[in-house]
Design a protein around this motif. Structure first.
Motif, PDB file in Angstrom:
ATOM      1  N   ARG A 101       0.873  -1.166   0.000  1.00 14.98           N
ATOM      2  CA  ARG A 101       0.000   0.000   0.000  1.00 14.98           C
ATOM      3  C   ARG A 101       0.912   1.218   0.000  1.00 14.98           C
ATOM      4  NH1 ARG A 101      -4.384  -0.637   4.676  1.00 14.98           N
ATOM      5  NH2 ARG A 101      -4.167   1.612   4.733  1.00 14.98           N
ATOM      6  N   ALA A 102       0.700   2.095  -0.984  1.00 14.46           N
ATOM      7  CA  ALA A 102       1.587   3.259  -1.104  1.00 14.46           C
ATOM      8  C   ALA A 102       1.548   4.095   0.171  1.00 14.46           C
ATOM      9  CB  ALA A 102       1.172   4.101  -2.310  1.00 14.46           C
ATOM     10  N   ASP A 103       0.345   4.210   0.764  1.00 18.62           N
ATOM     11  CA  ASP A 103       0.244   5.037   1.980  1.00 18.62           C
ATOM     12  C   ASP A 103       1.040   4.416   3.132  1.00 18.62           C
ATOM     13  OD1 ASP A 103      -1.687   2.997   1.816  1.00 18.62           O
ATOM     14  OD2 ASP A 103      -2.946   3.920   3.331  1.00 18.62           O
ATOM     15  N   VAL A 104       1.079   3.085   3.174  1.00 18.17           N
ATOM     16  CA  VAL A 104       1.826   2.428   4.260  1.00 18.17           C
ATOM     17  C   VAL A 104       3.332   2.624   4.073  1.00 18.17           C
ATOM     18  CG1 VAL A 104       2.345   0.202   5.337  1.00 18.17           C
ATOM     19  CG2 VAL A 104      -0.018   0.771   4.748  1.00 18.17           C
ATOM     20  N   LEU A 105       3.790   2.579   2.813  1.00 12.99           N
ATOM     21  CA  LEU A 105       5.224   2.826   2.558  1.00 12.99           C
ATOM     22  C   LEU A 105       5.616   4.217   3.066  1.00 12.99           C
ATOM     23  CD1 LEU A 105       5.852   1.424  -1.056  1.00 12.99           C
ATOM     24  CD2 LEU A 105       6.542   0.407   1.124  1.00 12.99           C
ATOM     25  N   ARG A 157       2.293  16.984   1.161  1.00 16.53           N
ATOM     26  CA  ARG A 157       2.364  16.628  -0.256  1.00 16.53           C
ATOM     27  C   ARG A 157       1.570  15.354  -0.523  1.00 16.53           C
ATOM     28  NH1 ARG A 157       7.377  15.641  -3.630  1.00 16.53           N
ATOM     29  NH2 ARG A 157       6.529  14.561  -5.471  1.00 16.53           N
ATOM     30  N   PHE A 158       1.733  14.365   0.360  1.00 12.90           N
ATOM     31  CA  PHE A 158       1.108  13.063   0.149  1.00 12.90           C
ATOM     32  C   PHE A 158      -0.422  13.172   0.169  1.00 12.90           C
ATOM     33  CE2 PHE A 158      -0.287   8.874   1.931  1.00 12.90           C
ATOM     34  CZ  PHE A 158      -0.006   8.138   0.791  1.00 12.90           C
ATOM     35  N   TYR A 159      -0.951  13.856   1.188  1.00 13.05           N
ATOM     36  CA  TYR A 159      -2.407  13.924   1.300  1.00 13.05           C
ATOM     37  C   TYR A 159      -3.022  14.793   0.206  1.00 13.05           C
ATOM     38  CZ  TYR A 159      -1.907  11.279   5.538  1.00 13.05           C
ATOM     39  OH  TYR A 159      -1.612  10.276   6.425  1.00 13.05           O
ATOM     40  N   LEU A 167      -2.173  10.096  -8.592  1.00 12.93           N
ATOM     41  CA  LEU A 167      -1.393   8.906  -8.224  1.00 12.93           C
ATOM     42  C   LEU A 167       0.033   8.968  -8.771  1.00 12.93           C
ATOM     43  CD1 LEU A 167      -4.056   6.067  -8.515  1.00 12.93           C
ATOM     44  CD2 LEU A 167      -3.390   7.398  -6.525  1.00 12.93           C
ATOM     45  N   ALA A 168       0.215   9.722  -9.863  1.00 10.05           N
ATOM     46  CA  ALA A 168       1.566   9.866 -10.422  1.00 10.05           C
ATOM     47  C   ALA A 168       2.463  10.576  -9.416  1.00 10.05           C
ATOM     48  CB  ALA A 168       1.503  10.646 -11.735  1.00 10.05           C
ATOM     49  N   ASP A 169       1.876  11.559  -8.722  1.00 13.84           N
ATOM     50  CA  ASP A 169       2.679  12.290  -7.747  1.00 13.84           C
ATOM     51  C   ASP A 169       2.979  11.429  -6.512  1.00 13.84           C
ATOM     52  OD1 ASP A 169       4.062  14.740  -7.222  1.00 13.84           O
ATOM     53  OD2 ASP A 169       2.672  15.030  -5.552  1.00 13.84           O
ATOM     54  N   VAL A 170       2.059  10.512  -6.187  1.00 17.27           N
ATOM     55  CA  VAL A 170       2.328   9.594  -5.073  1.00 17.27           C
ATOM     56  C   VAL A 170       3.570   8.762  -5.423  1.00 17.27           C
ATOM     57  CG1 VAL A 170       1.465   7.622  -3.759  1.00 17.27           C
ATOM     58  CG2 VAL A 170      -0.096   9.490  -4.343  1.00 17.27           C
ATOM     59  N   LYS A 171       3.600   8.284  -6.661  1.00 18.50           N
ATOM     60  CA  LYS A 171       4.760   7.491  -7.077  1.00 18.50           C
ATOM     61  C   LYS A 171       6.042   8.336  -7.032  1.00 18.50           C
ATOM     62  CE  LYS A 171       6.877   4.694 -10.533  1.00 18.50           C
ATOM     63  NZ  LYS A 171       7.064   4.378 -11.934  1.00 18.50           N
ATOM     64  N   LEU A 172       5.921   9.556  -7.556  1.00 18.44           N
ATOM     65  CA  LEU A 172       7.072  10.458  -7.574  1.00 18.44           C
ATOM     66  C   LEU A 172       7.603  10.682  -6.153  1.00 18.44           C
ATOM     67  CD1 LEU A 172       8.406  11.872  -9.944  1.00 18.44           C
ATOM     68  CD2 LEU A 172       7.120  13.949  -9.367  1.00 18.44           C
ATOM     69  N   LEU A 173       6.685  10.845  -5.222  1.00 17.59           N
ATOM     70  CA  LEU A 173       7.083  11.067  -3.826  1.00 17.59           C
ATOM     71  C   LEU A 173       7.860   9.850  -3.295  1.00 17.59           C
ATOM     72  CD1 LEU A 173       6.893  12.792  -1.211  1.00 17.59           C
ATOM     73  CD2 LEU A 173       4.771  11.597  -0.678  1.00 17.59           C
ATOM     74  N   ILE A 174       7.330   8.664  -3.579  1.00 17.16           N
ATOM     75  CA  ILE A 174       8.013   7.439  -3.122  1.00 17.16           C
ATOM     76  C   ILE A 174       9.425   7.365  -3.719  1.00 17.16           C
ATOM     77  CG2 ILE A 174       7.969   4.901  -3.376  1.00 17.16           C
ATOM     78  CD1 ILE A 174       4.921   5.103  -2.920  1.00 17.16           C
ATOM     79  N   GLU A 175       9.536   7.782  -4.973  1.00 19.66           N
ATOM     80  CA  GLU A 175      10.865   7.779  -5.616  1.00 19.66           C
ATOM     81  C   GLU A 175      11.786   8.833  -5.000  1.00 19.66           C
ATOM     82  OE1 GLU A 175       9.699   6.065 -10.032  1.00 19.66           O
ATOM     83  OE2 GLU A 175       9.701   8.225  -9.675  1.00 19.66           O
ATOM     84  N   VAL A 192       1.292   3.672  -9.427  1.00 21.67           N
ATOM     85  CA  VAL A 192       0.357   3.477  -8.307  1.00 21.67           C
ATOM     86  C   VAL A 192      -1.059   3.391  -8.889  1.00 21.67           C
ATOM     87  CG1 VAL A 192      -0.560   4.512  -6.190  1.00 21.67           C
ATOM     88  CG2 VAL A 192       1.838   4.844  -6.797  1.00 21.67           C
ATOM     89  N   ARG A 193      -1.850   2.406  -8.435  1.00 23.72           N
ATOM     90  CA  ARG A 193      -3.245   2.374  -8.895  1.00 23.72           C
ATOM     91  C   ARG A 193      -4.191   2.099  -7.723  1.00 23.72           C
ATOM     92  NH1 ARG A 193      -0.333  -1.774 -10.541  1.00 23.72           N
ATOM     93  NH2 ARG A 193      -1.304  -3.746  -9.945  1.00 23.72           N
ATOM     94  N   HIS A 194      -5.459   2.384  -7.978  1.00 18.35           N
ATOM     95  CA  HIS A 194      -6.458   2.170  -6.934  1.00 18.35           C
ATOM     96  C   HIS A 194      -6.985   0.745  -6.979  1.00 18.35           C
ATOM     97  CE1 HIS A 194      -6.880   5.861  -4.896  1.00 18.35           C
ATOM     98  NE2 HIS A 194      -7.072   6.559  -5.988  1.00 18.35           N
TER      99      HIS A 194
END
Ligand code: ATP
Length: 509
Positions: A101-105, A157-159, A167-175, A192-194
């Protein structure tokens, strides 16, 4: 000292070995994130449920219960927002093929920074001793402030990205945070997908054009759709509550951590209906009440903490979790949510049925606001079990495993143990059993040496072992051994029930 991971493993295997929790359909190698409760587990679970029900329904004049069906009209889940919004952002690591889960990461990453802050605080505490002012240190220390700022920036940023469905920005943040997969160590992530967490099935035969229906992902909606039925037939006046316990189903993406996150689990929820405008006051009230409920079990206060939600769900105007310190850290145990008139309003709209309350005090009709308390029964079970599990070295050099369960929750309140299998001791013991089991779950055992029987009951958390010996036949007294202290006392048989009753009383908070 064993580490937390090992400790958690011990709890899991103890739960299995002593008939508390088994993997579901284990002879077929189990089913992921689904568990069965065994002979002792079912008692502990029933007792937690009952303790909750009593404190919510029996002790509150203005709270009543319902037991709604798991299957509900499919429109329920359109109205509640679950069809459109009950999803988690999911991401895969291309190398390990593991799903997260991206949010958990992101949350785990933040927890690491929080860990650094805590270390800084602990170091300063050591240095300054009694003179240490933690609040001031947190507000002024540059390293703490820098780390806190980092956390705030990530959260913001995440929220924002989640809110805007970016979702692209969620991925970018993780990177950008250089978060790596804990298994492969690589940062080779998919998009990232729902992923909607509701299970669906078909109702009716397919030839007739079966309807897709969902297994409820929360029990709350069963309360909302019955709001008017209960309010009218129970002649309930605001503020009042409706409580329910029951199964809920979520197709969780990451199902680890034993019964902490299951795909089939049980919730204990209460929806409290209030006058609009009064919700904040009731929200504070229920936060305090629910924390007191936890503490009334005698579990120390430092095992719990509140965590206010950064990002509010689409239905809430205030929300907090009660977190418990599980063996893998502080995690959500219960949610207290101020849900406004979102649910009843949505059901009124989708059903075209008026779900309003006529207030005799103000002569107005309105949709009530709702404050919800929602706790996972299985999570509470795990919290209690992990708190209770203790390994002790005894004075004689031997070791024992003891579950220091709150007595009111223990599967058995007393073990009835004739010292020997002869001389009329079993008969006497069975007389005591017949009397005590009118009020308490008791376990009768005559096999094995008495010490062995004590150990077995320590391991399942029985608060009292009652031993019947030859003296019992003469003067109607028995030995009563208390689980935690292992103290033995000679008591009159007539007094046993009163002693047990006192022991299972909630702690006053
Ligand atoms: P999480 O963030 O851990 O997924 P949540 O915020 O989705 O939980 P809620 O929807 O608020 O949880 O559900 C209320 C309670 O139900 C939680 O506090 C938890 O105790 C319990 N719960 C939720 N999901 C699960 C699950 N998969 N397994 C066991 N208990 C659960």
């Amino acid at each position: 000292m064993i580490n937390q991971e090992e400790f958690f493993k011990k709890i899991t295997s103890h739960a299995k070995e002593y008939g508390f929790v088994f993997p579901s359909s284990e002879i077929y190698d189990g089913l992921s994130a689904v568990y069965d409760y065994g002979q002792n587990g079912v008692e502990l679970k029933n007792n937690i449920r009952q303790y909750w029900w009593k404190s919510m329904v029996q002790y509150h004049e203005n709270i009543v219960g319902v037991d709604a069906a798991i299957f509900m009209h499919p429109t329920t889940w359109k109205a509640s927002g679950h069809v459109d919004a009950f999803s988690d952002p999911l991401i895969d690591n291309k190398d390990s093929k593991k799903r997260y889960r991206a949010d958990v990461l992101v949350e785990d990453f933040i927890a690491k920074i929080e860990g650094k802050i805590d270390k800084e605080v602990a170091k300063a505490q050591k240095r300054f001793g009694d003179a240490f002012d933690e609040a001031q240190f947190r507000a002024t220390n540059q390293r703490v402030l820098d780390n806190q700022e980092k956390i705030n920036a990530i959260n913001k940023r995440f929220y924002k990205a989640l809110d805007q469905n970016d979702l692209a920005d969620v991925k970018l943040l993780i990177e950008e945070l250089e978060i790596a997969c804990p298994v492969s160590g690589s940062r080779n992530w998919t998009e990232v997908r729902h992923f909607n967490l509701m299970f669906s099935t078909k109702m009716g035969s397919t030839a007739d054009g079966a309807n897709e229906i969902f297994l409820r992902p929360e029990t709350a909606q069963g309360i909302f759709v019955n709001y008017l039925n209960v309010q009218k037939t129970g002649r309930m006046k605001l503020p009042f509550g409706i409580a329910q316990t029951g199964k809920a189903f979520r197709n969780e993406i990451v199902a680890r951590q034993f019964i902490f996150r299951m795909r089939e689990f049980e919730q204990m929820e209460m929806q409290f209906f209030v006058r609009p405008g009064d919700e904040k006051q009731w929200y504070e009230y229920w936060k305090a009440e629910r924390m007191n409920w936890m503490l009334s079990l005698g579990i120390p206060t430092e095992k719990f903490r509140f965590h206010a939600h950064e990002k509010l769900a689409h239905y809430a105007n205030a929300a907090a979790d009660i977190e418990f310190e599980f063996p893998f850290g502080f995690k959500e145990l219960e949610g207290i949510h101020s849900r406004t008139d979102f649910d009843l309003g949505a059901h009124q709209k989708f059903s075209n049925k008026k779900l309003q309350y006529f207030d005799p005090d103000t002569n107005e009709s309105y949709i009530p606001y709702v404050v919800e308390t929602s706790i996972g029964l299985d999570r509470m079970f795990l919290a209690v079990l992990s708190y209770a599990y203790n390994e002790e070295k005894l004075e004689d050099g031997s070791e024992r495993v003891v579950l220091k369960l709150p007595a009111v929750l223990a599967p058995y309140k007393a073990a009835i143990l004739p010292l020997m299998k002869k001389d009329g001791l079993p008969e006497k013991a069975r007389e005591i059993l017949a009397d005590l089991r009118e009020d308490f779950m008791c376990h009768y055992e005559e096999k094995d040496a008495i010490g062995k029987r004590y150990r077995r009951h320590d391991a399942i958390g029985t608060p009292y072992c009652i031993t019947i010996d030859h003296q019992s036949l003469e003067d109607n007294t028995v030995t009563m051994r208390e689980r935690d202290s292992m103290q033995q006392e000679r008591v009159k048989i007539d007094e046993l029930a009163a002693i047990i009753r006192k022991k299972i009383k909630p702690v006053k908070v």
